[in-house]
Design a protein around this motif. Structure first.
Motif, PDB file in Angstrom:
ATOM      1  N   ILE A  19      47.515  51.646  28.207  1.00 49.49           N
ATOM      2  CA  ILE A  19      47.303  52.539  29.346  1.00 49.49           C
ATOM      3  C   ILE A  19      46.700  51.771  30.510  1.00 49.49           C
ATOM      4  N   GLY A  20      45.669  50.997  30.227  1.00 46.07           N
ATOM      5  CA  GLY A  20      44.934  50.344  31.301  1.00 46.07           C
ATOM      6  C   GLY A  20      45.571  49.105  31.862  1.00 46.07           C
ATOM      7  N   PRO A 105      37.331  48.091  28.069  1.00 47.07           N
ATOM      8  CA  PRO A 105      37.385  49.274  28.943  1.00 47.07           C
ATOM      9  C   PRO A 105      36.227  49.286  29.939  1.00 47.07           C
ATOM     10  N   TYR A 106      36.485  49.869  31.093  1.00 42.83           N
ATOM     11  CA  TYR A 106      35.429  50.049  32.092  1.00 42.83           C
ATOM     12  C   TYR A 106      34.321  50.927  31.503  1.00 42.83           C
ATOM     13  N   PHE A 147      36.955  44.217  33.021  1.00 45.40           N
ATOM     14  CA  PHE A 147      36.988  45.604  32.561  1.00 45.40           C
ATOM     15  C   PHE A 147      38.191  46.320  33.181  1.00 45.40           C
ATOM     16  N   TYR A 148      38.924  47.066  32.356  1.00 46.57           N
ATOM     17  CA  TYR A 148      40.113  47.790  32.810  1.00 46.57           C
ATOM     18  C   TYR A 148      39.869  49.293  32.724  1.00 46.57           C
ATOM     19  N   PHE A 219      41.057  45.917  38.017  1.00 46.98           N
ATOM     20  CA  PHE A 219      40.039  45.393  37.106  1.00 46.98           C
ATOM     21  C   PHE A 219      38.722  45.207  37.844  1.00 46.98           C
ATOM     22  N   VAL A 220      37.645  45.168  37.044  1.00 48.54           N
ATOM     23  CA  VAL A 220      36.304  44.976  37.575  1.00 48.54           C
ATOM     24  C   VAL A 220      35.637  43.857  36.795  1.00 48.54           C
ATOM     25  N   THR A 221      34.827  43.055  37.467  1.00 45.63           N
ATOM     26  CA  THR A 221      34.043  42.024  36.801  1.00 45.63           C
ATOM     27  C   THR A 221      32.599  42.120  37.255  1.00 45.63           C
ATOM     28  N   LYS A 222      31.666  41.829  36.355  1.00 45.16           N
ATOM     29  CA  LYS A 222      30.254  41.852  36.709  1.00 45.16           C
ATOM     30  C   LYS A 222      29.765  40.500  37.232  1.00 45.16           C
TER      31      LYS A 222
END
Length: 230
Positions: A19-20, A105-106, A147-148, A219-222
């Motif tokens: 899905i992501g 996952p996010y 993170f997706y 996507f997100v990264t810290k």
């Protein structure tokens, strides 16, 4: 023993990763990268389908996406409580496969298992590099954790153009017939079989519009990006 992977994607349930980021997975497998998915649970609490059905559907999706590896840790669905035993199982998977990049996952989502999976993987990525943690297995440092998004979408740090692979992504999702189709009178009505795939496609198209491509995944990264030159 499994060969080293370039990318390892974790999901709470079979179909989360598809899905992501199914398009991103397929794009990288076509480019020759070794991609794996590790599902934490067998989704035994799902309203529709069975564990055995979901297993076969996940295998079909893996073939469509060109995965080099797929596993299931068989942790309890709706029981991802974050104990040492669960974290250690994920650490062992990371150390066995030695991926350069890990996806999870996010950390915000309507499904509590997705949130729990995000937290567990983040802790496991950190612990996997500690040589005194589970010292019987060689430590491994993951270069990047991304993170997706699954059900909910937030602001992305990174977009991947998946236009060329979006049909394969949707085909992989359609492999999960027990989740996304209304197969008969016994089917329980859930958000997944009420136009969910159409909403996934609409989301990917909306993300693509930000950079004027047909479809994209976000996507997100810290951690900040590090580059030598722009």
């Amino acid at each position: 023993m499994a060969a080293q992977l370039d990318i390892l994607v974790f999901g709470a349930h079979p179909d989360d990763a598809e899905i992501g980021m199914g398009g991103t997975i397929r794009k990288h497998s076509l480019a020759g990268r070794r991609i794996g998915i590790c599902d934490l649970t067998r989704a035994e609490m799902s309203s529709n389908g069975t564990v055995e059905t979901r297993k076969h559907e996940a295998a079909d999706a893996a073939r469509i996406l060109g995965l080099s590896y797929r596993s299931n840790l068989e942790l309890p669905d709706r029981g991802l409580v974050g104990g040492r035993e669960q974290i250690d199982a994920i650490v062992a998977e990371i150390r066995k496969l030695k991926p350069a990049i890990v996806f999870a996952p996010y950390w915000q989502d309507r499904h509590p298992d997705h949130i729990a999976c995000s937290r567990l993987v983040e802790e496991a990525v950190f612990n996997a590099k500690l040589r005194k943690y589970m010292p019987e297995e060689p430590a491994h440092t993951v270069e990047q954790l991304y993170f997706y998004f699954i059900n909910d979408t937030y602001e992305s740090d990174l977009l991947v153009d998946v236009t060329s692979c979006h049909e394969d992504k949707m085909a992989a999702l359609r492999a999960y017939r027990s989740q996304f189709e209304t197969a008969g009178a016994d089917t329980v009505k859930t958000p997944l079989n009420q136009g969910y795939l159409e909403r996934v496609e609409a989301r990917d198209r909306m993300l693509g519009q930000k950079r004027m491509v047909d479809y994209a995944e976000g996507f997100v990264t810290k951690l900040p990006y590090l580059v030598n030159l722009f």
